[in-house]
Design a protein around this motif. Sequence first.
Motif, PDB file in Angstrom:
ATOM      1  N   GLY A 145      44.242  44.805  49.596  1.00  0.00           N
ATOM      2  CA  GLY A 145      42.999  45.172  48.910  1.00  0.00           C
ATOM      3  C   GLY A 145      43.187  45.486  47.442  1.00  0.00           C
ATOM      4  N   ILE A 146      44.332  45.023  46.884  1.00  0.00           N
ATOM      5  CA  ILE A 146      44.555  45.257  45.456  1.00  0.00           C
ATOM      6  C   ILE A 146      44.091  44.029  44.683  1.00  0.00           C
ATOM      7  N   ILE A 147      43.346  44.294  43.630  1.00  0.00           N
ATOM      8  CA  ILE A 147      42.780  43.174  42.867  1.00  0.00           C
ATOM      9  C   ILE A 147      43.904  42.438  42.134  1.00  0.00           C
ATOM     10  N   ASN A 148      44.035  41.146  42.445  1.00  0.00           N
ATOM     11  CA  ASN A 148      45.040  40.325  41.768  1.00  0.00           C
ATOM     12  C   ASN A 148      44.436  39.576  40.594  1.00  0.00           C
ATOM     13  N   VAL A 149      43.249  39.076  40.813  1.00  0.00           N
ATOM     14  CA  VAL A 149      42.575  38.349  39.746  1.00  0.00           C
ATOM     15  C   VAL A 149      41.162  38.904  39.653  1.00  0.00           C
ATOM     16  N   HIS A 150      40.750  39.121  38.443  1.00  0.00           N
ATOM     17  CA  HIS A 150      39.367  39.587  38.251  1.00  0.00           C
ATOM     18  C   HIS A 150      38.783  38.861  37.052  1.00  0.00           C
ATOM     19  N   LYS A 151      37.942  37.875  37.356  1.00  0.00           N
ATOM     20  CA  LYS A 151      37.240  37.178  36.277  1.00  0.00           C
ATOM     21  C   LYS A 151      35.916  37.914  36.076  1.00  0.00           C
ATOM     22  N   ALA A 152      35.763  38.487  34.879  1.00  0.00           N
ATOM     23  CA  ALA A 152      34.549  39.267  34.628  1.00  0.00           C
ATOM     24  C   ALA A 152      33.729  38.589  33.549  1.00  0.00           C
ATOM     25  N   SER A 153      32.422  38.842  33.566  1.00  0.00           N
ATOM     26  CA  SER A 153      31.548  38.305  32.526  1.00  0.00           C
ATOM     27  C   SER A 153      31.976  38.844  31.173  1.00  0.00           C
ATOM     28  N   LYS A 154      31.602  38.090  30.156  1.00  0.00           N
ATOM     29  CA  LYS A 154      31.958  38.474  28.795  1.00  0.00           C
ATOM     30  C   LYS A 154      31.461  39.896  28.515  1.00  0.00           C
ATOM     31  N   GLY A 155      32.321  40.679  27.897  1.00  0.00           N
ATOM     32  CA  GLY A 155      31.920  42.043  27.556  1.00  0.00           C
ATOM     33  C   GLY A 155      32.235  43.048  28.653  1.00  0.00           C
ATOM     34  N   LEU A 156      32.589  42.555  29.833  1.00  0.00           N
ATOM     35  CA  LEU A 156      32.933  43.473  30.920  1.00  0.00           C
ATOM     36  C   LEU A 156      34.443  43.518  31.080  1.00  0.00           C
ATOM     37  N   LYS A 157      34.928  44.669  31.570  1.00  0.00           N
ATOM     38  CA  LYS A 157      36.375  44.815  31.767  1.00  0.00           C
ATOM     39  C   LYS A 157      36.748  44.218  33.119  1.00  0.00           C
ATOM     40  N   SER A 158      37.998  43.777  33.193  1.00  0.00           N
ATOM     41  CA  SER A 158      38.488  43.352  34.509  1.00  0.00           C
ATOM     42  C   SER A 158      39.466  44.410  35.002  1.00  0.00           C
ATOM     43  N   PHE A 159      39.556  44.501  36.311  1.00  0.00           N
ATOM     44  CA  PHE A 159      40.302  45.621  36.887  1.00  0.00           C
ATOM     45  C   PHE A 159      41.412  45.154  37.820  1.00  0.00           C
ATOM     46  N   VAL A 160      42.364  44.461  37.227  1.00  0.00           N
ATOM     47  CA  VAL A 160      43.511  44.016  38.020  1.00  0.00           C
ATOM     48  C   VAL A 160      44.322  45.239  38.430  1.00  0.00           C
ATOM     49  N   ASN A 161      44.900  45.122  39.634  1.00  0.00           N
ATOM     50  CA  ASN A 161      45.735  46.188  40.193  1.00  0.00           C
ATOM     51  C   ASN A 161      44.968  47.383  40.731  1.00  0.00           C
ATOM     52  N   ILE A 162      43.627  47.299  40.635  1.00  0.00           N
ATOM     53  CA  ILE A 162      42.847  48.377  41.257  1.00  0.00           C
ATOM     54  C   ILE A 162      42.813  48.102  42.766  1.00  0.00           C
ATOM     55  N   ASP A 163      42.968  49.173  43.502  1.00  0.00           N
ATOM     56  CA  ASP A 163      42.999  49.087  44.965  1.00  0.00           C
ATOM     57  C   ASP A 163      41.592  49.342  45.502  1.00  0.00           C
ATOM     58  N   ILE A 164      40.983  48.310  46.073  1.00  0.00           N
ATOM     59  CA  ILE A 164      39.627  48.515  46.609  1.00  0.00           C
ATOM     60  C   ILE A 164      39.636  48.435  48.133  1.00  0.00           C
ATOM     61  N   SER A 165      40.810  48.634  48.723  1.00  0.00           N
ATOM     62  CA  SER A 165      40.901  48.497  50.187  1.00  0.00           C
ATOM     63  C   SER A 165      40.050  49.524  50.919  1.00  0.00           C
ATOM     64  N   SER A 166      39.739  50.633  50.237  1.00  0.00           N
ATOM     65  CA  SER A 166      38.974  51.665  50.952  1.00  0.00           C
ATOM     66  C   SER A 166      37.478  51.362  51.033  1.00  0.00           C
ATOM     67  N   LYS A 167      37.062  50.344  50.308  1.00  0.00           N
ATOM     68  CA  LYS A 167      35.633  49.997  50.352  1.00  0.00           C
ATOM     69  C   LYS A 167      35.280  49.466  51.744  1.00  0.00           C
ATOM     70  N   ASP A 168      34.088  49.866  52.212  1.00  0.00           N
ATOM     71  CA  ASP A 168      33.642  49.439  53.543  1.00  0.00           C
ATOM     72  C   ASP A 168      33.616  47.926  53.681  1.00  0.00           C
ATOM     73  N   TYR A 169      33.092  47.275  52.629  1.00  0.00           N
ATOM     74  CA  TYR A 169      32.959  45.821  52.748  1.00  0.00           C
ATOM     75  C   TYR A 169      34.319  45.143  52.818  1.00  0.00           C
ATOM     76  N   MET A 170      35.364  45.794  52.214  1.00  0.00           N
ATOM     77  CA  MET A 170      36.721  45.224  52.298  1.00  0.00           C
ATOM     78  C   MET A 170      37.292  45.420  53.699  1.00  0.00           C
ATOM     79  N   LYS A 171      37.067  46.612  54.215  1.00  0.00           N
ATOM     80  CA  LYS A 171      37.561  46.892  55.572  1.00  0.00           C
ATOM     81  C   LYS A 171      36.899  45.946  56.574  1.00  0.00           C
ATOM     82  N   GLN A 172      35.587  45.788  56.383  1.00  0.00           N
ATOM     83  CA  GLN A 172      34.810  44.937  57.294  1.00  0.00           C
ATOM     84  C   GLN A 172      35.283  43.486  57.226  1.00  0.00           C
ATOM     85  N   THR A 173      35.535  43.021  56.001  1.00  0.00           N
ATOM     86  CA  THR A 173      35.989  41.636  55.831  1.00  0.00           C
ATOM     87  C   THR A 173      37.335  41.436  56.514  1.00  0.00           C
ATOM     88  N   LYS A 174      38.211  42.391  56.289  1.00  0.00           N
ATOM     89  CA  LYS A 174      39.568  42.286  56.843  1.00  0.00           C
ATOM     90  C   LYS A 174      39.538  42.372  58.370  1.00  0.00           C
TER      91      LYS A 174
END
Lengths: 594, 356
Positions: free
Chosen positions: A118-147
Amino acid sequence: MTLFSGKVVLLGVISIIIIAITSYGLFFLLQYENEKNIRESIFEQELDRQLKSTNSISQHIGSDLRYITSVLQDLADSVYLQNENLSGDKVDKIVDEKFRQLNSVTEVDGLLITDKDGIINVHKASKGLKSFVNIDISSKDYMKQTKRNLQPVYSNGFTGIDGKYRIAITYPIVSVVDGHYIGTAIANLPTIDFFKAYGNVENINSQFLVAFDTKGNLLAVGASKDLVGKNFFGNETQAFINHNEALNNLTHSLLGGNKGHALYDYGRGERLNTESPILVGTKPVYFLQVVTLTDRIYTTINSVLFSESIKMFSLLTGATAAIIVLVFLLRKWYSMLQIEVRKRTRDLMIANESLKKKDEAQNQFINIAAHELRTPIQPILNGIYLLQSANLKSQKRVQVLDIIQRNTKKLGRLAEDILDVTRIESNSLKLKVERLNLYDLILNTIEEYKKNIQFIYKDLMINYESAVQNIIVNGDKLRLGQVLFILLDNASKFTKSGSILVTTQIKSNTIQVMVKDTGSGIDPEILPHLFTKFVTRSDRGTGLGLFIAKNIIEAHGGIIWAENSPQHQGAIFFFTIPLANDVVDKDGNENGKL
Amino acid sequence: MKMVNYNSSRGYLHRKFLIHVVVTISIVSVIGLYVLFHYAEAQISNKSLETGKPLQIAYLTDGLFSDAGWGAFGYNAGQEIISKYGYDVTFLDNVSIPNIEKTVRNYAEKKYDVIIAQGYEWGDPILKLSNDYPNTKFIVFTGLVKSKNVASIFPRQQDAAYLLGALASMLSKNHTIGFIGGDQKYPNLKKIYEGYKQGALYINPKSKVLERYLGDWDNQTKGRSAGLSQIKEGADFLLHVADNAGQGVIQAAKEKGVYAFGAVSDQNKLAPDTVVTSFILDPAKAYDSVFDVIRMNNFTGTIFTPGLESSKNSTAENGMIYIAPFHSFQKKIPADIQNKLLQLTQDILNKKIIVS
């Protein structure tokens, strides 16, 4: 009469007011009913239209969500990710390409790939937005559900690290070889921007959308941007909608997967809400409401209805004004008519009175005439009887014949007089006007009259005195002679023995004739009525002479009057006749010379 | 008289009974109150632990959560606190250095129970204001400050840097490796460089270790040009500890076909063919030590100095730093080198090697 017309007027005014109130009331009632019907029908149309549009918007959104899922599936099935290369230039390139592909259809502001932890490896973000590589989103419900389920997930709303409210659509990266879980491909959708593509989510004053996730969190809500991210059943939203029961029930039903609609007003104007779940396949993933201020629905028709009612109202007002004017005119006409009627009535009454008098006079005339006619008939009949029955001495015979003759003459005169009166009263007295010398006429008449009465009034003296002997007038010789005769006869009846003096005197352009006697004078009681019919104190007159005389003199343009002599006993009669124009000066000059 | 006697004997019994009752009630009350107070105290001190409202925590940093390293570590560590302990954590990154005190005071005023500040710079301002908020506990990550309600965690990153220095030295063809740090005034930075250098020299005393500081943590261009410059000087392995600016260093290595090490988080994903490995601060264990004492209601001003762990979230050691997997380099790095690295790790864990 006045009281009655006042009542009628009051009644009329009340009737008009009642009619006016009734018609205005009826007008407004009809108008109200009409508008209500129009509004209802427009509302029904709008409801139908909005239900259809709500369905089509939610289908549209559903199909876009399916599209996003299919792009994520493409990505997950790509050879690099399948080989568990979850980062690097080639992965960046394919992620870039998919990101562009998604954004050509819908609003996705982040495309991410996480590893199995659940760690972000690639994050393509819209112009002007930050990307968050290496952020761990495994605790998100939708990630748990997907997995857990290895199925795509349409997440509930969440606030990103940058504070933006989003939903995520995930697709598990599963090895096609052995089915093991490699990671997750995720598309992040900023909720306001995403739903903005399908309708207004920013302006409460026009039709707007409200989108919910399965927990009832508001993903986008045109009513207030501040409510985005808040739960519908939470305090803040409920305070905003004043705990409106209808809206709460409707939303409950929507979150239960049902379509529906409702009307409600939570204090910001009545609204029509049509709702539909957003399905991906057969599963509701998000929920949509389309909300319209009902006032807006009626806005267009309102102006039409307004101008129509103004038209109708002005028509009615015009009619009322016309009626009022008409009433005033009628009232004016009525009062004029009333004045006219009063005048005519008065005239009629006067005419009636005079007719009555005339009638009375006629009756009296007939009575008197009958009596007057009868009076000479009796001596005639007696005389004839005497002549037939006995042998009369010739002297006596002459006497009787004389009586018969006298009375017959009197009868004849009476008949003449009655005929004259009839002529006068029927305005058919005709004068035979000619130039004549009045002096000669008077002289001749007096002479003739003297012959007539020489045996009756033996002691009566008749004298004529005139300063002028040439009195030229335009007149009827016979009639003027008749007047003189009447006046002489009248004078002689009351004088008997004494003298009658006739004088003529030119006064200005008239000739004044005076007949003066030394008789008993005129009874003062009779004096005012002297020249009317059947007024006489004489025992042998018809009572018509002076009436005839007056009318003849007036027909000649003169006047006649009488008075008692102040010094002496006796009556004086005067009459005037205009002198013929061409002789006045001449005669006047002659008079002056004399 | 009889009446008086009777009354007096009755009165005596009555009084005795009353005394018993009063004494019993007093004892029961005292015991009851004692128990109640203890219970209440326990309740208060255990507030937000197993029962009641969860602790309110503010996680503040001058770094960027988007830097894929230091900042990302912080965010992940905060998430770990949420999922592990169930506390409420509010995040704020990109706090400018001059605003540190104002920001902390702001959160302290809002009655946060615990304020975690990530960054050495936060130490002094927090120490200064901590007395004003005695009910708030402050934790400074990579800090070196402590007081009654301030604790610090100062991980021994030099241990990991030592391993990276040794690895670089074993792999370097030019026997020249580079170190690029952010802002020199951070004491841990110097220690990391020292560890890196010691590791390199341990393998090859002739190794040349280039040292460079950017005076900046955010500017990737500065990082890139520093990286290019060291590569020009012959460095074929670069270790950056420069947060966001460090991504420029990795970029430079990637451009020039040399290698780099990632810092704080596993940065292989930034350039899978360039970043051989990274030293990682384990977010899963970063705050364990301090929350253990908070949960035990035993918080004291302590500076925790956790060191290495053998692998991610290892239960065998208390440490919180580990070396990331080699990913695609797993097959490229000879096994003996890998074994040597494992050996060195064990030596440090066993304190056979002390990185100074």
